[in-house]
Design an enzyme around this catalytic site. Structure first.
Site, short mmCIF file in Angstrom:
data_model
loop_
_atom_site.label_atom_id
_atom_site.label_comp_id
_atom_site.label_asym_id
_atom_site.label_seq_id
_atom_site.Cartn_x
_atom_site.Cartn_y
_atom_site.Cartn_z
CB CYS A 1 -0.93 0.00 1.22
SG CYS A 1 -1.89 1.51 1.39
CD GLU B 1 -3.66 -0.76 -1.98
OE1 GLU B 1 -4.42 0.07 -2.54
OE2 GLU B 1 -3.27 -0.61 -0.81
#
Length: 570
Positions: A169, A242
């Site tokens: 991330c 993601e």
């Protein structure tokens, strides 16, 4: 014939020559997922600045839920690690997350709302946060529960796994921030999401992403190979989550990505063209055919049997091939220099390029004639060629792209491969390994007598002009009542005319000769993502599709993953 020296592969994720830690290795290995995140409709619209404010508000609310879980995961990792330096770094990273949350709340204050009080986490957010917290709690295959972690090493292993799930991330957002920042004009103050872009592109966030990777490297140092494999799977899973997180964000406006879902193309058909050598492959096919000839040729002390064609020995073949290769490379470079205008052309003119390419086409034909006359292609067994094709190493993501393109049920697609290759059997065998029999192959063919090549070539596509003519012929043969959108992918000067003719010309890699010729003739080379964002800025529902051939603009990529993400999405 094409230059036989393999072109260096280029990538936005290219690895440094110095030794790198696991964090960098994982990022490089799963860079493909970063590309898919970048090309999601949400990310492209945000970069373009025309993302609906309601969509951005929803995203910020979902991200706030995520950041709360992210901070909690850092807290659990901090409790598990026994490394004092790592513990301090994790504490600092958790503080950074809390600052990031404050930024999200500042967005909300501008709208007069409280983000998390007015929303609930969607399924993608829940899936991601559950994954993070489960990992941070030691709920990983082969790991004891948090209450049963008896030794400091067992606890540190959980901390390492947690950082393995969190680092993607941080690195992805640092990457997106930098990529989006490149597209902002220096004096651009009107971009509605400039504050968001600045936050993730600034030195502070870039340093935080690097620090996360350094902690991951430190905590992973004592892990076994099997434990590193577990961490790698967690990293990969986070990268995929993601993508899902971005895809789950609702959009109020249409987008130009993925291309097959662009509403403006609903009544169109897609004609996709690709070069083969060094576009689909790692090594030029001419070198492979020459190597087959050399390896299967008789040794100097062996005599030919009566049913064999008279062939040179392997030593003679290698010497002849080396001479041909050197001669081709030297004359190709001279030819390129001779066709360049003395001064850079002011504005793109296709007709001027055609005139210059007559000389290049003549050169390519002479080179092929020399190969035939040399006899280096004489005596090849067709089965050896097919086996070599099946073992050819193709560019990463090439086969999977074609497979998904042909399976798409949104647009009608017709796929054609245009190549200078001397053997259609080699190409067909290479692509057959990916179950791609439906591709249309347009190339030259070796002639055979009882499965043994005569050394002659059935010449179909030898030059840039031949390729351009084949492109036109195919387009004409495929005419229907539906308007065609044409895409061509190539890597070299030989592809230039087709790249320009196509509505979307995509350049693979970084051929210096292609750039040199293109720049002198007024052609612009634009990174594909930059071009897509510009198209999104100009997007108007119901307007023309926005892509047009002979514009003088070509789009550059470093991998098939970019083409896949742009055209087909995740």
């Amino acid at each position: 014939m094409a230059a036989v020296v393999p072109k260096p592969l280029t990538s936005l994720a290219s690895m440094s020559s110095v030794e790198v830690g696991v964090a960098r290795k994982f990022w490089i290995k799963f860079y493909r997922e970063a590309v898919f995140s970048t090309y999601t409709p949400f990310a492209v619209s945000l970069a373009a600045g025309n993302l609906d404010i309601g969509s951005f508000r929803t995203y910020v609310a979902q991200d706030a839920w995520f950041l709360k879980a992210f901070a909690q995961a850092y807290n659990l990792a901090e409790e598990c690690t026994d490394d004092d330096e790592a513990k301090i770094s994790i504490t600092e990273l958790r503080r950074d997350v809390m600052e990031e949350l404050k930024m999200h709340h500042s967005f909300a204050q501008e709208w007069g709302s409280e983000i998390t009080k007015e929303s609930t986490p969607n399924s993608a957010t829940v899936k991601y946060t559950d994954f993070l917290l489960a990992t941070a709690s030691g709920k990983v295959e082969g790991v004891k529960g948090p209450g049963n972690l008896a030794t400091p090493f067992e606890k540190t292993k959980v901390a390492a796994y947690t950082l393995g799930a969190m680092t993607p991330c941080m690195r992805l957002y640092a990457f997106l921030g930098e990529e989006f920042q490149k597209l902002l004009d220096n004096d651009e103050c009107s971009h509605p999401y400039k504050k968001w872009i600045n936050n993730y592109s600034n030195e502070s966030f870039q340093a935080a992403a690097l620090k996360t990777e350094e902690v991951l490297d430190k905590l992973s140092a004592p892990l076994t190979g099997e434990e590193l494999d577990v961490m790698e799977k967690l990293y990969h899973q986070a990268m995929k989550l993601e993508i899902e997180f971005f895809l789950a964000q609702p959009l109020a406006q249409p987008t130009c990505v993925p291309l097959v879902k662009d509403p403006r193309l609903a009544d169109s058909r897609l004609l996709f063209f690709s070069d083969f050598d060094l576009t689909c492959t790692i090594v030029d096919s001419s070198a492979i055919l020459a190597e087959i000839a050399i390896l299967t040729a008789p040794k100097s002390d062996q005599s030919e049997t009566q049913n064999q064609l008279l062939r040179m020995s392997s030593a003679e073949l290698r010497k002849t091939w080396d001479v041909l290769s050197k001669q081709y490379t030297e004359e190709f470079e001279k030819c390129i220099e001779s066709i360049l205008p003395l001064e850079k052309v002011d504005g793109f003119n296709y007709e001027n390029l055609i005139k210059a390419f007559n000389e290049l086409s003549d050169f390519e034909k002479r080179a092929n004639s020399r190969v035939i006359e040399s006899g280096v292609l004489k005596g090849l067994n067709i089965e050896d060629i097919k086996r070599a094709g099946q073992k050819m190493i193709l560019q990463d993501g090439c086969i999977s792209f074609f497979q998904k393109l042909l399976k798409n049920e949104i647009l009608y697609v017709n796929v054609h491969v245009l190549s200078y290759c001397w053997s259609g059997d080699l190409i067909r065998s290479a692509l057959l390994s990916g179950d791609l029999q439906v591709l249309n192959i347009h190339t030259n063919e070796l002639t055979f007598e009882e499965s043994i090549s005569t050394g002659e070539i059935v010449k179909k596509i030898q030059s840039p002009l031949d390729k351009a003519q084949a492109f036109d012929d195919i387009l004409k043969a495929c005419e229907t009542d539906k308007k065609a959108l044409t895409i061509y992918v190539g890597d070299s000067v030989g592809d230039l005319l087709c790249l320009l003719k196509a509505d979307i010309g995509i350049v693979m890699g970084s051929s210096s000769s292609l750039r040199k010729v293109g720049n002198q003739f007024g052609i612009s080379f634009v990174p594909l993502f930059s071009g897509v964002v510009e198209k999104q800025k100009d997007y108007q529902e119901g307007s023309a599709r926005g892509w047009k051939g002979l514009s003088g603009t070509l789009y550059t990529v470093s991998s098939w993953a970019e083409i896949h993400a742009f055209m087909l999405g995740w």
